[in-house]
Scaffold this active site. Sequence first.
Site, PDB file in Angstrom:
ATOM      1  N   GLN A 271       0.827  -1.204   0.000  1.00  0.00           N
ATOM      2  CA  GLN A 271       0.000   0.000   0.000  1.00  0.00           C
ATOM      3  C   GLN A 271       0.861   1.253   0.000  1.00  0.00           C
ATOM      4  O   GLN A 271       0.497   2.259  -0.621  1.00  0.00           O
ATOM      5  CB  GLN A 271      -0.936   0.008   1.211  1.00  0.00           C
ATOM      6  N   HIS A 274       1.755   2.978  -3.330  1.00  0.00           N
ATOM      7  CA  HIS A 274       0.745   3.718  -4.078  1.00  0.00           C
ATOM      8  C   HIS A 274       1.047   5.209  -4.104  1.00  0.00           C
ATOM      9  O   HIS A 274       0.898   5.876  -5.135  1.00  0.00           O
ATOM     10  CB  HIS A 274      -0.639   3.524  -3.441  1.00  0.00           C
ATOM     11  N   GLU A 340      -9.797   1.442   4.921  1.00  0.00           N
ATOM     12  CA  GLU A 340     -10.178   1.085   3.556  1.00  0.00           C
ATOM     13  C   GLU A 340      -9.962  -0.415   3.349  1.00  0.00           C
ATOM     14  O   GLU A 340     -10.844  -1.130   2.878  1.00  0.00           O
ATOM     15  CB  GLU A 340      -9.333   1.888   2.570  1.00  0.00           C
ATOM     16  N   HIS A 341      -8.771  -0.891   3.666  1.00  0.00           N
ATOM     17  CA  HIS A 341      -8.444  -2.324   3.599  1.00  0.00           C
ATOM     18  C   HIS A 341      -8.057  -2.793   5.001  1.00  0.00           C
ATOM     19  O   HIS A 341      -7.182  -2.206   5.630  1.00  0.00           O
ATOM     20  CB  HIS A 341      -7.244  -2.585   2.689  1.00  0.00           C
ATOM     21  N   ASP A 374      -7.039  -6.120  -5.058  1.00  0.00           N
ATOM     22  CA  ASP A 374      -6.780  -5.044  -6.006  1.00  0.00           C
ATOM     23  C   ASP A 374      -6.974  -5.497  -7.443  1.00  0.00           C
ATOM     24  O   ASP A 374      -7.258  -4.687  -8.324  1.00  0.00           O
ATOM     25  CB  ASP A 374      -5.346  -4.528  -5.839  1.00  0.00           C
ATOM     26  N   HIS A 433     -52.529  20.375   0.749  1.00  0.00           N
ATOM     27  CA  HIS A 433     -52.320  18.928   0.739  1.00  0.00           C
ATOM     28  C   HIS A 433     -53.632  18.211   1.084  1.00  0.00           C
ATOM     29  O   HIS A 433     -53.992  17.206   0.460  1.00  0.00           O
ATOM     30  CB  HIS A 433     -51.241  18.533   1.763  1.00  0.00           C
TER      31      HIS A 433
END
Length: 454
Positions: A271, A274, A340-341, A374, A433
């Site tokens: 990770q 990235h 996230e992961h 991924d 209404h």
Amino acid sequence: MPDNYLLRTIDLTGSGQGSEPFDYRAAVPRAAFDVEHAVEKVRPICDTVASEGAAALVRFAEQFDKVTPKHLRVPAEVLAQCAEQLDPKLRAAFEESITRRRQVCELAEKETSSPSVTVAQGAMVTQRIIPVHRVGLYVPGGLAPLASSVIMNVVPAQVAGVSSIAVTSPPQAEFDGLPHPNILALCHILGVDEVYAVGGAQAIAMFAHGVPGLCERVDMVTGPGNIYVVAAKRLMRGTVGIDSEAGPTEIMILADETANPEHVAADLISQAEHDPMAGSVLVTDSAALADAVQRATATQAAATRHAERVHTALTGEQSGIVLVRDLQQGLLVCDAYAAEHLEVQTRDAEQWAARVRNAGAIFVGGWSPVSLGDYSAGSTHVLPTAGCACHSSGLSVRSFMKAVHVINYNQEALMELADSVETFALAENLPGHANAITVRRPKTSQDQDQEAQA
């Protein structure tokens, strides 16, 4: 701590034991990601695209991507050529990923039922599931040209039944102003022929506003990108639907002494490569594992291709090793962080994973690394970041579908409920209404006489 260790240590073993609640989320900080500041930078870009169209897209490509695209919309023959030129082994990997992602979309994610409920005699409410008509899918092309994001965006949109799909990715100087060939090849394999060589905030503006003669506006924009892409999505939200505001990628690993430190180190690094702002966090109750992971991380990080980027991410405030008393406390840290992961590499990993409440995706055991998700696990890799997994989900078939209620009452059913609705409406001081019900009541002979006299 030895000088070659990269990850800082956050010791929480003595925290959270008193009567006062402890804020575990604040104890594990993330990288700063000021989207609101970036919004003001992308606002003039989006406004210019809205007013100037294609000319603005070309000018911004020259300014930001350092290339003048020959084609803003990539010709179909270029897509086909890129697919033909793929290495056979790479094409097989692409197709396997597509197959598995499509299987999960069709069997686990798609909602095709339209249940009807009869709430009374002659009174029916049906929920129709309708796909979004047109979507624009953004595929990053910066530090890593994420061809896999084509699959993660396109396949669920296709399974949902989206009838019009457009893909955009930044033009690359080394590819003559076109997006990366792998991205173009995947679009062709997936049957998407509307592909644009436009990146950044201007791509989001193109999709949101439309560009006359080039690109029809879309109903929804999905896909990850850098902070300026995220800022543009925030700015354009309301003009167009968006999936989420994706921040820097992140991994959290809950592990005990049974975990393999070499595997844990490799996953943290995967990770970190990235982005320099990527977060890599290990949560463990084992000091021995923490030390072994530090040693393995230092060795592996020094040997990786993107060593400088990895070093920056691992030594940043967003990364580290969190020491906890036991796995129960570790679970509290994981749920507060809402990664996230999230990998669970513990004894009885399935049982611990089943107790996780907040995570974008959960990877169970030592043989389910994030890298698998991924690419080819079949799951989505477009996931909520920055703690948003506590309330949001990853991109799926459902993201491209909307629920519409269809209300079908006959006269008798409405009249049975008329008094109740009129009373409710008048209580809210909305006589119009109430009157919308009243005018539908059957006319009595007295009513007819009064109307005749009037």
